[in-house]
Write an enzyme that holds these catalytic residues in place. Sequence first.
Site, PDB file in Angstrom:
ATOM      1  N   GLU A  66     -10.640 -12.221 -10.543  1.00  7.78           N
ATOM      2  CA  GLU A  66     -10.793 -10.793 -10.307  1.00  7.78           C
ATOM      3  C   GLU A  66     -10.434  -9.999 -11.564  1.00  7.78           C
ATOM      4  OE1 GLU A  66      -8.340  -9.146  -7.165  1.00  7.78           O
ATOM      5  OE2 GLU A  66      -9.511  -7.292  -7.146  1.00  7.78           O
TER       6      GLU A  66
ATOM      7  N   GLN B  44     -12.230  -9.054   0.346  1.00  8.50           N
ATOM      8  CA  GLN B  44     -10.961  -9.710   0.019  1.00  8.50           C
ATOM      9  C   GLN B  44      -9.847  -9.124   0.872  1.00  8.50           C
ATOM     10  OE1 GLN B  44      -9.443  -8.513  -3.804  1.00  8.50           O
ATOM     11  NE2 GLN B  44      -8.332 -10.432  -4.105  1.00  8.50           N
ATOM     12  N   GLY B  45      -9.332  -9.891   1.804  1.00  7.83           N
ATOM     13  CA  GLY B  45      -8.273  -9.409   2.687  1.00  7.83           C
ATOM     14  C   GLY B  45      -6.915  -9.899   2.240  1.00  7.83           C
ATOM     15  N   TYR B  46      -6.397  -9.295   1.196  1.00 11.94           N
ATOM     16  CA  TYR B  46      -5.066  -9.653   0.702  1.00 11.94           C
ATOM     17  C   TYR B  46      -4.039  -8.597   1.130  1.00 11.94           C
ATOM     18  CZ  TYR B  46      -6.574 -13.310  -2.654  1.00 11.94           C
ATOM     19  OH  TYR B  46      -7.053 -14.435  -3.260  1.00 11.94           O
ATOM     20  N   SER B  47      -4.295  -7.339   0.669  1.00 17.61           N
ATOM     21  CA  SER B  47      -3.277  -6.294   0.804  1.00 17.61           C
ATOM     22  C   SER B  47      -3.034  -5.926   2.259  1.00 17.61           C
ATOM     23  CB  SER B  47      -3.717  -5.041   0.054  1.00 17.61           C
ATOM     24  OG  SER B  47      -3.983  -5.345  -1.274  1.00 17.61           O
TER      25      SER B  47
HETATM   26  C1  LIG Z   1     -10.116   0.773  -5.538  1.00 16.60           C
HETATM   27  C2  LIG Z   1      -9.250  -0.246  -4.890  1.00 16.60           C
HETATM   28  C3  LIG Z   1      -9.822  -1.350  -4.319  1.00 16.60           C
HETATM   29  C4  LIG Z   1      -9.021  -2.297  -3.701  1.00 16.60           C
HETATM   30  N1  LIG Z   1      -9.622  -3.360  -3.111  1.00 16.60           N
HETATM   31  C5  LIG Z   1      -8.865  -4.260  -2.470  1.00 16.60           C
HETATM   32  C6  LIG Z   1      -9.473  -5.331  -1.765  1.00 16.60           C
HETATM   33  O1  LIG Z   1     -10.702  -5.449  -1.724  1.00 16.60           O
HETATM   34  N2  LIG Z   1      -8.692  -6.226  -1.139  1.00 16.60           N
HETATM   35  C7  LIG Z   1      -7.331  -6.128  -1.170  1.00 16.60           C
HETATM   36  O2  LIG Z   1      -6.692  -6.998  -0.611  1.00 16.60           O
HETATM   37  N3  LIG Z   1      -6.723  -5.124  -1.805  1.00 16.60           N
HETATM   38  C8  LIG Z   1      -7.453  -4.186  -2.440  1.00 16.60           C
HETATM   39  N4  LIG Z   1      -6.838  -3.138  -3.091  1.00 16.60           N
HETATM   40  C9  LIG Z   1      -5.388  -3.013  -2.995  1.00 16.60           C
HETATM   41  C10 LIG Z   1      -4.650  -3.185  -4.305  1.00 16.60           C
HETATM   42  O3  LIG Z   1      -4.583  -4.518  -4.679  1.00 16.60           O
HETATM   43  C11 LIG Z   1      -3.268  -2.564  -4.131  1.00 16.60           C
HETATM   44  O4  LIG Z   1      -3.448  -1.178  -3.952  1.00 16.60           O
HETATM   45  C12 LIG Z   1      -2.391  -2.778  -5.329  1.00 16.60           C
HETATM   46  O5  LIG Z   1      -2.057  -4.125  -5.487  1.00 16.60           O
HETATM   47  C13 LIG Z   1      -1.124  -1.929  -5.259  1.00 16.60           C
HETATM   48  O6  LIG Z   1      -0.475  -2.027  -4.023  1.00 16.60           O
HETATM   49  P1  LIG Z   1      -0.045  -0.713  -3.215  1.00 16.60           P
HETATM   50  O7  LIG Z   1      -1.252   0.121  -3.087  1.00 16.60           O
HETATM   51  O8  LIG Z   1       0.661  -1.126  -2.031  1.00 16.60           O
HETATM   52  O9  LIG Z   1       0.917   0.044  -4.193  1.00 16.60           O
HETATM   53  P2  LIG Z   1       2.463  -0.279  -4.410  1.00 16.60           P
HETATM   54  O10 LIG Z   1       2.665  -1.722  -4.605  1.00 16.60           O
HETATM   55  O11 LIG Z   1       3.269   0.406  -3.380  1.00 16.60           O
HETATM   56  O12 LIG Z   1       2.675   0.435  -5.799  1.00 16.60           O
HETATM   57  C14 LIG Z   1       2.987   1.833  -5.929  1.00 16.60           C
HETATM   58  C15 LIG Z   1       3.493   2.070  -7.338  1.00 16.60           C
HETATM   59  O13 LIG Z   1       4.680   1.293  -7.547  1.00 16.60           O
HETATM   60  C16 LIG Z   1       4.530   0.469  -8.670  1.00 16.60           C
HETATM   61  N5  LIG Z   1       5.222  -0.797  -8.475  1.00 16.60           N
HETATM   62  C17 LIG Z   1       5.269  -1.576  -7.376  1.00 16.60           C
HETATM   63  N6  LIG Z   1       5.969  -2.687  -7.607  1.00 16.60           N
HETATM   64  C18 LIG Z   1       6.381  -2.630  -8.889  1.00 16.60           C
HETATM   65  C19 LIG Z   1       7.128  -3.486  -9.735  1.00 16.60           C
HETATM   66  N7  LIG Z   1       7.602  -4.678  -9.343  1.00 16.60           N
HETATM   67  N8  LIG Z   1       7.319  -3.088 -10.989  1.00 16.60           N
HETATM   68  C20 LIG Z   1       6.832  -1.892 -11.434  1.00 16.60           C
HETATM   69  N9  LIG Z   1       6.126  -1.050 -10.701  1.00 16.60           N
HETATM   70  C21 LIG Z   1       5.903  -1.415  -9.433  1.00 16.60           C
HETATM   71  C22 LIG Z   1       3.027   0.257  -8.797  1.00 16.60           C
HETATM   72  O14 LIG Z   1       2.655  -0.104 -10.094  1.00 16.60           O
HETATM   73  C23 LIG Z   1       2.503   1.613  -8.399  1.00 16.60           C
HETATM   74  O15 LIG Z   1       2.562   2.462  -9.506  1.00 16.60           O
HETATM   75  C24 LIG Z   1      -7.619  -2.158  -3.687  1.00 16.60           C
HETATM   76  C25 LIG Z   1      -7.046  -1.036  -4.273  1.00 16.60           C
HETATM   77  C26 LIG Z   1      -7.839  -0.087  -4.863  1.00 16.60           C
HETATM   78  C27 LIG Z   1      -7.186   1.123  -5.447  1.00 16.60           C
END
Ligand SMILES: Cc1cc2nc3c(=O)[nH]c(=O)nc-3n(C[C@H](O)[C@H](O)[C@H](O)COP(=O)(O)OP(=O)(O)OC[C@H]3O[C@@H](n4cnc5c(N)ncnc54)[C@H](O)[C@@H]3O)c2cc1C
Lengths: 403, 365
Positions: free
Chosen positions: A247, A129-132
């Site tokens: 998911e 899944q290439g979202y992030s």
């Molecule tokens: C084990 C694992 C597997 C993953 N697999 C995939 C994958 O296969 N494909 C993919 O695309 N992504 C994947 N991800 C990515 C995942 O979706 C993101 O890590 C997640 O959505 C959080 O984004 P970030 O890491 O940039 O953290 P950030 O968005 O920077 O968040 C950091 C902190 O800020 C808080 N925060 C941010 N915005 C808000 C808000 N509006 N209100 C309150 N708090 C907030 C968050 O809750 C968190 O505590 C994976 C992540 C993990 C850990």
Amino acid sequence: MDLSYGEEHEHFRQEVRDFLEKHREVAPPPWMGGIVAFKDEKVLSWQKLLVEHGYAARTIPREYGGFGAEPDPLKTVMIDEEFTRANVSRGIGGQGPDMLVPTLLEHGSEEQKRKWVAPTIRGGVVWCQGYSEPEAGSDLASLQTSAVEDGDEFVVNGHKIWTTTAQLSDMMFTLVRTDPKAKKHAGISYLLIPMDAPGIEVRPLYTMTEGAEFNEVFLTDVRVPKSNLVGRLGEGWKIGNTTLKHERNMLGSASQSTASLQRLIELMRQEKVNGSPVIADPVFRDRLTKLQARVLAMQYHSLRLLTHTLRGEWPGVAVMIVKLIGCQLNHDLARLAIDALGELGTLYKGSKHERDGGRWQFQYMLSLGLIIGGGTAQIQKNIIAERGLGLPREPKPASGGER
Amino acid sequence: MDFGLSDEQKLLQDTIRRYLEEKVPTTRVREIMQTETAHDPQVWQGLAELGITGLLIPEEHGGSGLGVLDAALAAEILAWGAAPVPFLGATVMAPSALLQAGTPSQQSEWLPRIATGETCFGCAATETFGLRGEAGVRVEGGRLYGQSLFAIDAGAADLFLVAAGPTDLALVPRSASGLAVELLRTVDRTRRVGELAFDGVEPAEWVGGPGGAGAAVERMLDAGRAVLASDTLGSCDRAIQMSVEYAMQRRQFGRVIGSFQAVKHMCSEMVAEIEPARSLAWYAAYAMDALPDEAATAVALAKSHLSDVGTDVVRTATEVHGGIGFTEEFDLQLWFKRVELNRQLLGGPELLRERAARLQGWEAA
Ligand SMILES: Cc1cc2nc3c(=O)[nH]c(=O)nc-3n(C[C@H](O)[C@H](O)[C@H](O)COP(=O)(O)OP(=O)(O)OC[C@H]3O[C@@H](n4cnc5c(N)ncnc54)[C@H](O)[C@@H]3O)c2cc1C
């Protein structure tokens, strides 16, 4: 309220039991296949057997390689129950079968369904899944990876991150920006990208588990046929959310917690401290029953949600809490298992005296990752509050951008 | 398989809710809870007319022959309204015991009177699972001696079922000679529990004859626990509803407080905990009706879990409200206290989890 299943279904349950009795010898270990799919002969042939008997891809139409049964969620529940009880692998799941396939069935073209569904449900094509992106995590809609039309193709440039199992995948479903001038959400499209296309570079990211569960994916002038666009241009946000819905239900699934609890109870019965089983210790026992109540709550909660589906009702906030609570529960289950093992619980990666193959430490860490992945706990709480309870949305600019 | 409420069950809940909104708003609740017994026969009669007092009573005895689940669903709404009524003892626990072990003549004597609301039973059985200090009821020469604490619905009761041991359940009129009833003051003023002191009290009858109450004491307690779990559920529903409404209306820093994420998250956490707990409470109550092998364990787990979730929810709800939430004048405290009493009655979380563990054979190797 009626928790009996009726004669037809009880008959079906017996069929499942007979199947398990007869074939469990050839099943891969239950933890293989699950969320992290990979190609292993045993896993693939087991998956084939499951599809042939309708225990995987059950309601997927035959023309797309599925078993083609009439949708009957009760039977699906029974299969889950029986496989969990017998502690037998449920086959291949994860991003392809659990997330992409339902998305394609809902939004894909006929050609896309015919092309991708069959090999995906049999494990022949593995998906990531290439979202992030580095700058687009919770605020997913700010993603910048671009796809520019050029003849019959898109040319894709960008940088994806946290891409679970990208190194093992044949394909990646992505969200890309096709219209940089459109509003944040409107410029996004949903694209299927072959991982062997020139211009793709995958770099592993090691996680705290010591494994490389996820990766960075760099895309430089990657050419993707237009036939790989799912839905229309600019529909990516909506379609991407379909995938996210699947998911979250997968990540919070009660059958995983039920299986963990079952194993935890066994462990606490077997493991002895100072000559008596951990389960005989009142403090540990209290923690165990506390968790048991939470697992049961989620188990019956999933039946309640299923009943809503069967009745054609929208369950509202009740469904929005599943990912938040389910992932936390899995983490807490592993916590107790480790504590019950004490020092033994810290052993890892094949150490002497290790219990259960170190799986509890792994689960403890991985489940923490899943509290973050798929939309963090905080984002889930935003969703519950805003969409579930109708509390006001965040003031701009974050509005509506959360995953 | 259908794990949801029927139309009749939803109607039952709506009916009770409407009755309470109309006839027993919290202004009325507050008047009733100031009285000595916290019992208003008029309110009780109103519920009897809606069929609530006869929920568990079989039709041939004048009730509607429904199950513990229906009683639990009714309790959800009664709690939602903080209703000051002896529902637990009179409508749930006593009929459960009489149905389980009462002789045919006992059943035909007492069940119809329970159904009409004319008789209110209190139930005294604390000492069978959680004996404190000097308390304890013993039988000597067919008479009762000793003391029982926390008799359920002691304010309204005109009769008591008294557990004098695992198989002895005595039926004792409030007016029996040698019985002293003293109401205890708990934090929750909407329902009364009491101390019963026995000085050679001769029971009017023994349920099922002397030593004949067998499983009745357990059944009575478990039915009570299932209903208390749902009482806590209904209390939480009200506390959450009030919190969300308040968060949409109270303004600080030029915004409604519900737009602050800290407040939103408090609301989400309450809902996220209560929704699966609701499923567990329904399951446990249903198990009392339909799954005899699982029922006792399910009920112990459900009541302990609801108590834990409930305590968190009412605390969080109070925080959402700020200072007003802490006042006597504001109604939220009614549910805070209701959850508190529910948590301890018929066994606190630790005691019940220990019971669940024992029922599953987890105590030893
Ligand atoms: C084990 C694992 C597997 C993953 N697999 C995939 C994958 O296969 N494909 C993919 O695309 N992504 C994947 N991800 C990515 C995942 O979706 C993101 O890590 C997640 O959505 C959080 O984004 P970030 O890491 O940039 O953290 P950030 O968005 O920077 O968040 C950091 C902190 O800020 C808080 N925060 C941010 N915005 C808000 C808000 N509006 N209100 C309150 N708090 C907030 C968050 O809750 C968190 O505590 C994976 C992540 C993990 C850990």
